[in-house]
Design an enzyme around this catalytic site. Structure first.
Site, PDB file in Angstrom:
ATOM      1  N   ASP A  70       0.859  -1.180   0.000  1.00 49.71           N
ATOM      2  CA  ASP A  70       0.000   0.000   0.000  1.00 49.71           C
ATOM      3  C   ASP A  70       0.896   1.231   0.000  1.00 49.71           C
ATOM      4  OD1 ASP A  70      -2.111  -1.734   0.242  1.00 49.71           O
ATOM      5  OD2 ASP A  70      -2.897  -0.871   2.091  1.00 49.71           O
TER       6      ASP A  70
ATOM      7  N   HIS B 271       4.197  -7.563   0.381  1.00 53.87           N
ATOM      8  CA  HIS B 271       3.729  -8.840  -0.145  1.00 53.87           C
ATOM      9  C   HIS B 271       4.372  -9.147  -1.501  1.00 53.87           C
ATOM     10  CE1 HIS B 271       0.233  -9.448   2.733  1.00 53.87           C
ATOM     11  NE2 HIS B 271       0.727  -8.264   3.070  1.00 53.87           N
TER      12      HIS B 271
ATOM     13  N   SER C 240       8.841   2.632   4.827  1.00 50.52           N
ATOM     14  CA  SER C 240       9.644   3.505   4.039  1.00 50.52           C
ATOM     15  C   SER C 240       9.359   3.270   2.560  1.00 50.52           C
ATOM     16  CB  SER C 240      11.104   3.301   4.377  1.00 50.52           C
ATOM     17  OG  SER C 240      11.950   3.845   3.445  1.00 50.52           O
TER      18      SER C 240
END
Length: 322
Positions: free
Chosen positions: A90, A147, A254
């Site tokens: 995300d 992921h 980050s």
């Protein structure tokens, strides 16, 4: 003037000590104080807690527990088309596009070296020259687990010590070679789409970088490069991860950088700098059409990641001969 002051602070502030302090504080159980800090953070950054498995901030023992909170299974549907690679995190796309020989775009008018990003590993760099890259920035409000874009078998992991500059639009525009200077963990996978590198880049107050197969990679911060290798193919002790499966996490901060070999994938045409990313959504398509084989997934942790490999300061920690 304000931006100049902010940039000056990046060079003046004791970033390592600030990072250690943040990591120490984020790991402490402080009862009502922990909840207060989390509530203030949620309010300031507008964190959507309805997506979390535990929406009640009182259920988190430490700030770190909150920061790496797992999401509900239904909020990030996975695109299961075997010819599509999905977004690993995300966040927001900082830059993406073609690797020009060995130059990667950091910001408009600023490039950095592929080989420098890979800590001088020219053999690995050769796999990605003239390939494709995507840089994804994770803001404080985002979900901070990373992921897999596709099925992959781990071949190599390298920890690279480095600076701890903040990673944002301002520093990307003004700090030369930002991603090749900051601390990072490089993970090389064999995939149906050729070799893929997924690189977790640290920053100021990124308390730790972890992977699901080795636990905490940093800290400790000992100032030396560490390398682990695995032989080709699936075998006992190999690390095989499925598309959409968690592979690592940040405890604060980050950036994730993905590298793909030339001629193997085409990025989704609608994606551009500042595009919002959500795990499981399409990132790229294969240049070939095929049905992906199944691979057995590695076990996933829910809260704490247990280390499976020695993290002693060796330059080359081999799992097996290659």
């Amino acid at each position: 003037m304000l931006n100049s002051f902010k940039l000056s602070l990046q060079y003046i502030l004791p970033k390592l000590w600030l990072t250690r302090l943040a990591g120490w504080g984020a790991s402490k159980r402080a009862g009502w104080l922990t909840k207060l800090v989390i509530d203030l953070f949620v309010k300031y950054y507008k964190v959507d807690m309805t997506e979390a498995q535990k929406p009640d901030t009182a259920s988190y023992r430490t700030f770190n527990d909150f920061f790496v909170r797992p999401l509900r299974d239904d909020v990030r549907p996975l695109n299961t088309d075997p010819n599509i690679l999905v977004m690993p995190a995300d966040g927001v796309i900082s830059q993406l596009g073609r690797i020009e020989e060995e130059k990667i775009l950091q910001a408009k008018g600023h490039n950095y070296s592929l080989e420098a990003l890979l800590a001088g590993n020219y053999l690995m760099a050769d796999k990605f020259r003239n390939g494709t890259f995507v840089t994804t920035y994770l803001s404080p409000r985002d979900y901070h687990r990373v992921h897999m874009p596709c099925n992959g078998i781990l071949r190599e992991m390298i920890y690279v010590p480095g600076d701890l500059f903040s990673v944002n639009h301002l520093t990307a525009q003004n700090v030369p070679n930002l991603f090749a200077r900051n601390e990072r963990v490089i993970c090389l996978f064999d995939t149906e789409f050729g070799p893929m590198a997924q690189i977790l880049v640290g920053a100021t107050i990124v308390g730790s970088i972890e992977t699901v197969w080795a636990g905490t990679i940093t800290p400790p911060r000992e100032g030396i490069i560490k390398r682990w290798t695995w032989p080709e193919g699936e075998h006992e002790g190999s690390v095989a991860l499925l598309k959409g499966q968690e592979m690592g996490r940040f405890k604060l901060g980050s950036t994730v950088i993905n590298l793909f070999a030339p001629g193997k994938v085409n990025l989704i045409a609608s994606l551009a700098s500042l595009s919002v990313t959500k795990i499981g959504q399409p990132l790229a398509t294969s240049t070939e059409t095929f049905v992906a084989p199944e691979v057995e997934p590695a076990p996933l942790p829910t809260e704490e990641i247990k280390a499976e490999h020695d993290a002693s300061p060796l330059v080359d920690n081999k799992k097996d001969d290659t």
